[in-house]
Design a protein around this motif. Structure first.
Motif, PDB file in Angstrom:
ATOM      1  N   SER A  66      19.154   1.876  88.924  1.00  0.00           N
ATOM      2  CA  SER A  66      19.682   3.173  87.644  1.00  0.00           C
ATOM      3  C   SER A  66      21.096   3.598  87.148  1.00  0.00           C
ATOM      4  CB  SER A  66      18.350   4.283  88.060  1.00  0.00           C
ATOM      5  OG  SER A  66      17.052   3.728  88.180  1.00  0.00           O
ATOM      6  N   LYS A  67      21.762   3.658  88.776  1.00  0.00           N
ATOM      7  CA  LYS A  67      22.781   4.432  88.621  1.00  0.00           C
ATOM      8  C   LYS A  67      24.225   3.813  88.344  1.00  0.00           C
ATOM      9  CE  LYS A  67      22.370   7.486  93.087  1.00  0.00           C
ATOM     10  NZ  LYS A  67      21.812   7.541  94.181  1.00  0.00           N
ATOM     11  N   ILE A  68      23.611   2.273  88.566  1.00  0.00           N
ATOM     12  CA  ILE A  68      24.710   0.691  88.170  1.00  0.00           C
ATOM     13  C   ILE A  68      24.010   0.709  86.623  1.00  0.00           C
ATOM     14  CG2 ILE A  68      25.263  -1.758  88.150  1.00  0.00           C
ATOM     15  CD1 ILE A  68      24.707  -1.444  90.692  1.00  0.00           C
ATOM     16  N   LEU A  69      22.960   0.898  85.788  1.00  0.00           N
ATOM     17  CA  LEU A  69      22.788   0.610  84.906  1.00  0.00           C
ATOM     18  C   LEU A  69      23.072   2.406  83.834  1.00  0.00           C
ATOM     19  CD1 LEU A  69      21.403  -0.702  82.799  1.00  0.00           C
ATOM     20  CD2 LEU A  69      19.946  -0.088  83.020  1.00  0.00           C
ATOM     21  N   ALA A  70      23.202   3.198  84.798  1.00  0.00           N
ATOM     22  CA  ALA A  70      23.905   4.919  84.085  1.00  0.00           C
ATOM     23  C   ALA A  70      25.582   4.306  84.272  1.00  0.00           C
ATOM     24  CB  ALA A  70      23.566   6.044  85.129  1.00  0.00           C
ATOM     25  N   LYS A  71      25.999   3.973  84.765  1.00  0.00           N
ATOM     26  CA  LYS A  71      27.349   3.745  85.067  1.00  0.00           C
ATOM     27  C   LYS A  71      28.153   2.844  84.269  1.00  0.00           C
ATOM     28  CE  LYS A  71      29.612   5.654  88.387  1.00  0.00           C
ATOM     29  NZ  LYS A  71      29.485   7.436  88.287  1.00  0.00           N
ATOM     30  N   ILE A  72      27.004   1.527  83.661  1.00  0.00           N
ATOM     31  CA  ILE A  72      27.899   0.551  82.734  1.00  0.00           C
ATOM     32  C   ILE A  72      27.609   0.948  81.373  1.00  0.00           C
ATOM     33  CG2 ILE A  72      25.572  -0.561  82.576  1.00  0.00           C
ATOM     34  CD1 ILE A  72      28.487  -3.381  83.007  1.00  0.00           C
ATOM     35  N   GLU A  73      26.072   1.325  81.126  1.00  0.00           N
ATOM     36  CA  GLU A  73      25.822   2.376  79.991  1.00  0.00           C
ATOM     37  C   GLU A  73      27.024   3.239  79.269  1.00  0.00           C
ATOM     38  OE1 GLU A  73      21.222   1.858  79.745  1.00  0.00           O
ATOM     39  OE2 GLU A  73      21.729   3.995  80.164  1.00  0.00           O
ATOM     40  N   ASP A  74      27.765   4.269  80.320  1.00  0.00           N
ATOM     41  CA  ASP A  74      28.667   5.346  79.451  1.00  0.00           C
ATOM     42  C   ASP A  74      30.237   4.474  79.972  1.00  0.00           C
ATOM     43  OD1 ASP A  74      26.592   6.887  80.966  1.00  0.00           O
ATOM     44  OD2 ASP A  74      27.177   7.660  82.388  1.00  0.00           O
ATOM     45  N   ALA A  75      29.907   3.703  80.340  1.00  0.00           N
ATOM     46  CA  ALA A  75      31.592   2.649  80.095  1.00  0.00           C
ATOM     47  C   ALA A  75      31.401   1.783  79.153  1.00  0.00           C
ATOM     48  CB  ALA A  75      31.978   1.572  81.160  1.00  0.00           C
ATOM     49  N   GLY A  76      30.144   1.508  78.834  1.00  0.00           N
ATOM     50  CA  GLY A  76      29.878   0.563  77.240  1.00  0.00           C
ATOM     51  C   GLY A  76      30.206   1.954  76.051  1.00  0.00           C
ATOM     52  N   LYS A  77      29.466   3.667  76.415  1.00  0.00           N
ATOM     53  CA  LYS A  77      30.017   4.458  75.691  1.00  0.00           C
ATOM     54  C   LYS A  77      31.191   4.655  74.832  1.00  0.00           C
ATOM     55  CE  LYS A  77      26.327   6.469  77.167  1.00  0.00           C
ATOM     56  NZ  LYS A  77      25.517   8.051  77.007  1.00  0.00           N
ATOM     57  N   ALA A  78      31.681   4.884  76.177  1.00  0.00           N
ATOM     58  CA  ALA A  78      33.486   5.051  76.108  1.00  0.00           C
ATOM     59  C   ALA A  78      34.194   4.315  75.414  1.00  0.00           C
ATOM     60  CB  ALA A  78      34.233   5.468  77.547  1.00  0.00           C
ATOM     61  N   ARG A  79      33.735   3.117  75.607  1.00  0.00           N
ATOM     62  CA  ARG A  79      34.387   2.650  74.166  1.00  0.00           C
ATOM     63  C   ARG A  79      34.469   1.958  72.972  1.00  0.00           C
ATOM     64  NH1 ARG A  79      35.203  -3.893  78.394  1.00  0.00           N
ATOM     65  NH2 ARG A  79      36.926  -2.894  79.228  1.00  0.00           N
ATOM     66  N   GLY A  80      32.705   3.035  72.592  1.00  0.00           N
ATOM     67  CA  GLY A  80      32.028   3.325  71.765  1.00  0.00           C
ATOM     68  C   GLY A  80      30.922   2.004  70.956  1.00  0.00           C
ATOM     69  N   CYS A  81      30.204   1.779  72.211  1.00  0.00           N
ATOM     70  CA  CYS A  81      29.589   1.560  71.871  1.00  0.00           C
ATOM     71  C   CYS A  81      28.207   2.084  71.432  1.00  0.00           C
ATOM     72  CB  CYS A  81      28.239   0.178  72.749  1.00  0.00           C
ATOM     73  SG  CYS A  81      30.277  -0.942  73.730  1.00  0.00           S
ATOM     74  N   LYS A  82      27.281   2.017  70.472  1.00  0.00           N
ATOM     75  CA  LYS A  82      26.017   2.283  70.118  1.00  0.00           C
ATOM     76  C   LYS A  82      24.766   2.416  70.763  1.00  0.00           C
ATOM     77  CE  LYS A  82      28.696   4.555  65.964  1.00  0.00           C
ATOM     78  NZ  LYS A  82      29.798   3.750  66.182  1.00  0.00           N
ATOM     79  N   LYS A  83      25.387   0.431  70.956  1.00  0.00           N
ATOM     80  CA  LYS A  83      24.016   0.145  71.535  1.00  0.00           C
ATOM     81  C   LYS A  83      24.051  -0.618  72.737  1.00  0.00           C
ATOM     82  CE  LYS A  83      23.315  -0.411  66.642  1.00  0.00           C
ATOM     83  NZ  LYS A  83      23.641  -1.338  65.253  1.00  0.00           N
ATOM     84  N   CYS A  84      23.125  -1.056  73.468  1.00  0.00           N
ATOM     85  CA  CYS A  84      22.843  -2.736  74.209  1.00  0.00           C
ATOM     86  C   CYS A  84      21.836  -3.110  74.615  1.00  0.00           C
ATOM     87  CB  CYS A  84      22.404  -1.506  75.698  1.00  0.00           C
ATOM     88  SG  CYS A  84      22.870  -2.601  77.342  1.00  0.00           S
ATOM     89  N   PHE A  85      22.727  -4.360  74.871  1.00  0.00           N
ATOM     90  CA  PHE A  85      20.836  -5.536  74.298  1.00  0.00           C
ATOM     91  C   PHE A  85      21.446  -6.214  75.396  1.00  0.00           C
ATOM     92  CE2 PHE A  85      20.972 -10.123  73.685  1.00  0.00           C
ATOM     93  CZ  PHE A  85      19.534 -10.099  73.234  1.00  0.00           C
ATOM     94  N   LEU A  86      19.648  -6.797  76.576  1.00  0.00           N
ATOM     95  CA  LEU A  86      19.773  -7.497  77.465  1.00  0.00           C
ATOM     96  C   LEU A  86      18.706  -8.706  76.920  1.00  0.00           C
ATOM     97  CD1 LEU A  86      17.007  -5.984  79.276  1.00  0.00           C
ATOM     98  CD2 LEU A  86      19.162  -4.004  79.672  1.00  0.00           C
TER      99      LEU A  86
END
Length: 137
Positions: free
Chosen positions: A79-99
Motif C-alpha cells: 500500500s505504501k509503495i503504491l501510494a508513493k508511485i501514484e503520488d510521483a505520477g500525479k506530480a508528473r501530471g498523470c490523471k489516471k493509472c493503468f495496470l
C-alpha cells in the motif's frame, strides 16, 4: 521474399522489431516522451526487498510491476509503495493509472485501493484470467 518462422529468434531481431514499432509510434503519437519511474525499498545490506516500476506519458501512469518480498507481505508495504508511485505520477501530471494483474496476483488489493476492472481476458493463458484495471488519480 522469404518468410521464416524462427523458433528461437535472436534477441537482436526482437530488439530491432521493438525499435521499429517505437519509431513508428513516436511519429504518430500525441505525446513525445515516456519517462520511467520506480520506487524501491532496500534492507540494511542494500538488497531490494520491495518496489514498483512504472512509466508516465500524457495523462497516464502505467504501473508495470509492484513486488513485495515474502517476509514483508501483509504489513501494508505494498500500500505504501503504491501510494508513493501514484503520488510521483500525479506530480508528473498523470490523471489516471493503468495496470494489469493476473487471477492469482493482486486484484482484490488493487480494488481496495480504488482500481476498477476495465476489461478481463478470460482463459489466460489457459484457465486463468488477466485483469486490466484503471484508477483516477
Amino acid at each position: 521474399m522469404n518468410i521464416e518462422v524462427l523458433e528461437q529468434p535472436d534477441n537482436d531481431l526482437i530488439d530491432f522489431l521493438d525499435k521499429k514499432i517505437k519509431e513508428m509510434n513516436w511519429q504518430n503519437w500525441e505525446v513525445n516522451e515516456r519517462l520511467p519511474l520506480a520506487v524501491q525499498i532496500k534492507d540494511d545490506e542494500g538488497v531490494v526487498i520491495a518496489g514498483a516500476a512504472a512509466r508516465t506519458f500524457g495523462d497516464w501512469l502505467l504501473l508495470d510491476t509492484l513486488w513485495v518480498s515474502e517476509t514483508l507481505r501483509g504489513q501494508d508495504v505494498g500500500s505504501k509503495i503504491l501510494a508513493k508511485i501514484e503520488d510521483a505520477g500525479k506530480a508528473r501530471g498523470c490523471k489516471k493509472c493503468f495496470l494489469e494483474t493476473l487471477h492469482f496476483q493482486a486484484k482484490p488489493f488493487y480494488e481496495r485501493k480504488g482500481y476498477q476492472v476495465e476489461w478481463v481476458q478470460e482463459n489466460y493463458p489457459k484457465t486463468g484470467c488477466q485483469y486490466f484495471m484503471v484508477k483516477q488519480l
